[in-house]
Motif scaffolding. Structure first.
Motif, PDB file in Angstrom:
ATOM      1  N   ALA A  66       0.845  -1.206   0.000  1.00 59.31           N
ATOM      2  CA  ALA A  66       0.000   0.000   0.000  1.00 59.31           C
ATOM      3  C   ALA A  66       0.874   1.247   0.000  1.00 59.31           C
ATOM      4  O   ALA A  66       1.887   1.316   0.710  1.00 59.31           O
ATOM      5  CB  ALA A  66      -0.901  -0.010   1.229  1.00 59.31           C
ATOM      6  N   CYS A  67       0.486   2.262  -0.793  1.00 54.63           N
ATOM      7  CA  CYS A  67       1.245   3.517  -0.852  1.00 54.63           C
ATOM      8  C   CYS A  67       1.225   4.200   0.524  1.00 54.63           C
ATOM      9  O   CYS A  67       0.163   4.326   1.130  1.00 54.63           O
ATOM     10  CB  CYS A  67       0.626   4.423  -1.914  1.00 54.63           C
ATOM     11  N   PRO A  68       2.353   4.639   1.043  1.00 50.72           N
ATOM     12  CA  PRO A  68       2.363   5.267   2.378  1.00 50.72           C
ATOM     13  C   PRO A  68       1.607   6.603   2.415  1.00 50.72           C
ATOM     14  O   PRO A  68       1.175   7.027   3.478  1.00 50.72           O
ATOM     15  CB  PRO A  68       3.850   5.459   2.673  1.00 50.72           C
ATOM     16  N   ASP A  69       1.449   7.254   1.258  1.00 49.55           N
ATOM     17  CA  ASP A  69       0.743   8.546   1.241  1.00 49.55           C
ATOM     18  C   ASP A  69      -0.756   8.383   1.116  1.00 49.55           C
ATOM     19  O   ASP A  69      -1.513   8.939   1.916  1.00 49.55           O
ATOM     20  CB  ASP A  69       1.256   9.404   0.069  1.00 49.55           C
ATOM     21  N   CYS A  70      -1.221   7.636   0.090  1.00 50.89           N
ATOM     22  CA  CYS A  70      -2.658   7.577  -0.152  1.00 50.89           C
ATOM     23  C   CYS A  70      -3.274   6.245   0.235  1.00 50.89           C
ATOM     24  O   CYS A  70      -4.495   6.112   0.289  1.00 50.89           O
ATOM     25  CB  CYS A  70      -2.961   7.897  -1.617  1.00 50.89           C
ATOM     26  N   GLY A  71      -2.440   5.201   0.501  1.00 51.26           N
ATOM     27  CA  GLY A  71      -2.985   3.935   0.951  1.00 51.26           C
ATOM     28  C   GLY A  71      -3.471   3.026  -0.168  1.00 51.26           C
ATOM     29  O   GLY A  71      -3.955   1.927   0.098  1.00 51.26           O
ATOM     30  N   LYS A 118       5.092   1.380  -8.216  1.00 51.90           N
ATOM     31  CA  LYS A 118       4.543   2.661  -8.663  1.00 51.90           C
ATOM     32  C   LYS A 118       3.176   2.819  -8.033  1.00 51.90           C
ATOM     33  O   LYS A 118       2.402   1.855  -7.983  1.00 51.90           O
ATOM     34  CB  LYS A 118       4.399   2.667 -10.187  1.00 51.90           C
ATOM     35  N   CYS A 119       2.871   4.042  -7.572  1.00 51.73           N
ATOM     36  CA  CYS A 119       1.546   4.269  -6.992  1.00 51.73           C
ATOM     37  C   CYS A 119       0.527   4.352  -8.129  1.00 51.73           C
ATOM     38  O   CYS A 119       0.730   5.079  -9.116  1.00 51.73           O
ATOM     39  CB  CYS A 119       1.536   5.554  -6.169  1.00 51.73           C
ATOM     40  N   GLY A 120      -0.574   3.583  -8.016  1.00 51.77           N
ATOM     41  CA  GLY A 120      -1.575   3.541  -9.081  1.00 51.77           C
ATOM     42  C   GLY A 120      -2.505   4.741  -9.079  1.00 51.77           C
ATOM     43  O   GLY A 120      -3.200   5.001 -10.065  1.00 51.77           O
ATOM     44  N   LYS A 127      -3.847  10.906  -8.668  1.00 53.53           N
ATOM     45  CA  LYS A 127      -3.817  12.165  -7.915  1.00 53.53           C
ATOM     46  C   LYS A 127      -2.746  12.183  -6.835  1.00 53.53           C
ATOM     47  O   LYS A 127      -2.507  13.222  -6.202  1.00 53.53           O
ATOM     48  CB  LYS A 127      -5.185  12.402  -7.250  1.00 53.53           C
ATOM     49  N   CYS A 128      -2.132  11.017  -6.580  1.00 51.22           N
ATOM     50  CA  CYS A 128      -1.152  10.942  -5.479  1.00 51.22           C
ATOM     51  C   CYS A 128       0.152  11.620  -5.894  1.00 51.22           C
ATOM     52  O   CYS A 128       0.658  11.387  -6.996  1.00 51.22           O
ATOM     53  CB  CYS A 128      -0.906   9.482  -5.126  1.00 51.22           C
ATOM     54  N   PRO A 129       0.709  12.504  -5.030  1.00 52.71           N
ATOM     55  CA  PRO A 129       1.975  13.160  -5.388  1.00 52.71           C
ATOM     56  C   PRO A 129       3.153  12.189  -5.444  1.00 52.71           C
ATOM     57  O   PRO A 129       4.169  12.473  -6.076  1.00 52.71           O
ATOM     58  CB  PRO A 129       2.160  14.182  -4.253  1.00 52.71           C
TER      59      PRO A 129
HETATM   60 ZN   LIG Z   1      -0.040   7.043  -3.440  1.00 52.30          ZN
END
Ligand SMILES: [Zn+2]
Length: 458
Positions: free
Chosen positions: A41-46, A80-82, A85-87
């Motif tokens: 899971a992305c640490p910023d957006c999950g 890669k974050c999918g 909108k995630c920075p």
């Molecule tokens: Zn993300």
């Protein structure tokens, strides 16, 4: 939970062991991959990502296997974050035991901190053993020690106050006069729990009455009210602080220091008399020099032969008789102190103690040609109330002195401290170790049983 036995044996939650090899230097190499659902899971957006950017191998440090070093190889994926909108574009996997950018496992930090706090070794030594740097070991220790030391002390009935020198005094030579001037002489005032197991309660820099009062004033009124007896060395500065902040507590003087004063007075008389008699300082072969070790002993611990040796030496001339007078003075003072319950088995009444002290004063007054005895009597009379209270209550500063020894040992182990707050933390941990050490409980039969195997019903 672990899926295979190798990972269970390795024991880091979220890492799965794929291979173990013997390393060329005698240690072992452990290869692991991530086996943690939240790691993707992305640490910023999950957002959980399944897009692989690259595969990297990191080598975090981990605890040893017995004496051997463990080389850990962690094959982890940069994803890669999918989420459009995630920075954040990419992120690598992480597990709680190894957060992002962390190169030391949590259990290795814990071990280093535990070694310093509970085994009494220095951060430098703990760092060497763990294979990490001094700052890492020190930070781990400081983070672990903070919560332990921030707890408010439990109520204390008998409080001890003592001073403790921080490092050596520093001097410089004055260029004009050629005399030594004091540059720095730093002290800590320490507060001890004398009847419980809490050890060192706190320290404050400096040794003035204000420094001691400042620490006492910081405690809660209920905690201050619980203090019945305060024991100090013969130090009028701390006495002033205690009278100001703890007016209801009984102040007692440490009896060891009272006897020490008396012994010193006997030694001073002996040195002065020897100089008057021979015109030089004492040396081996002088009869007075031969009994100097016996004069500092307690009368009741002398054998009849030793007692006869003292009497035989001192009875010879007026010089010896002067030493004998001082020696008897010391024993008269000890007579009063020996009324304490620890020696007699019963608590003395105040009258008895004061009577014996009077007999000591009387002896000193009869021999007021010996200046050392007069000084001793004056000091004792100035502290009479505190000495009587110490004999009646039986409270001594022995705990403080023993913990002061630990504090000095800690400074020696560290080859001195540059940073006063590091020193206070280390000393405080060292002096409260016994309090934190919980008694071991016997292992119950249930926990000894191998988990997973059902007990045989037959
Ligand atoms: Zn993300």
């Amino acid at each position: 939970m672990f899926e295979d036995t190798a990972s269970a044996l390795f024991g880091v939650e979220g890492l799965q062991v794929t291979d173990v090899e013997a390393a060329p230097d005698g240690g072992i190499e452990v290869w692991v991959v991530t086996a943690c659902e939240t790691a993707a899971a992305c640490p910023d957006c999950g957002t959980v990502s399944d897009r692989v950017h690259e595969t990297v191998v990191t080598r975090p440090r981990d605890v040893r296997r017995a004496a051997d070093a463990v080389d850990l190889f962690w094959v982890k994926i940069r994803r890669k974050c999918g989420n459009q909108k995630c920075p954040r574009k990419t992120f690598t996997e992480w597990v709680p035991a190894l957060p992002p950018r962390c190169r030391i496992t949590a259990r290795l930090r814990e071990q280093a901190a535990h070694d310093v706090a509970h085994r009494g070794i220095t951060p430098a030594e703990a760092a060497r053993h763990a294979g990490i740097s001094w700052p890492s070991a020190h930070e781990a220790f400081a983070a672990a020690a903070g919560p332990l030391l921030d707890q408010d002390p439990a109520p204390v009935a008998h409080l001890g106050i003592d001073e403790h020198r921080r490092g050596r005094a520093r001097f410089a030579v004055d260029e004009q006069t050629g005399e030594y001037t004091l540059l720095a002489d730093r002290w800590h005032t320490c507060f001890f729990d004398l009847d419980g197991q809490q050890g060192l309660l706190g320290q404050v820099e400096g040794r003035t009455a204000d420094d001691a009062a400042y620490w006492l004033a910081g405690a809660t009124p209920a905690w201050r009210d619980a203090i019945r007896v305060v024991c100090i060395d013969l130090c009028s500065i701390y006495a002033a602080a205690v009278r100001r902040v703890l007016p209801r507590a009984t102040l007692t003087a440490d009896l060891f220091h009272v006897v020490q004063l008396a012994v010193k007075a006997v030694g001073d008389v002996r040195r002065r008399v020897v100089r008057a008699r021979y015109g030089r300082r004492g040396r081996s072969g002088d009869p007075e020099y031969g009994i100097k070790g016996l004069l500092v002993r307690n009368l009741e611990h002398l054998s009849p032969a030793q007692f006869a040796k003292i009497i035989g030496t001192l009875d010879r001339d007026r010089y010896g008789q002067e030493i004998a007078t001082a020696w008897i003075g010391k024993e008269k003072l000890r007579d009063a102190l020996n009324l304490r319950a620890r020696v007699t088995g019963s608590v003395p009444c105040e009258r008895q103690v004061r009577d014996r002290l009077f007999s000591f004063y009387d002896w000193c007054a009869q021999h007021d040609d010996i200046p050392e005895l007069v000084t001793l009597a004056k000091t004792v009379s100035r502290w009479e109330n505190e000495i009587v209270a110490a004999v009646i209550t039986g409270v001594t500063n022995a705990t403080s002195e023993s913990l002061n020894r630990l504090a000095k040992l800690e400074a020696r182990l560290a080859y001195g401290f540059r940073n006063p707050s590091n020193q206070r933390r280390r000393v405080r941990i060292a002096c409260t170790r016994g309090y934190r050490r919980r008694p071991r409980t016997a292992t119950s039969a249930e926990t000894r049983m191998v988990t997973g195997r059902k007990p045989d019903p037959g």
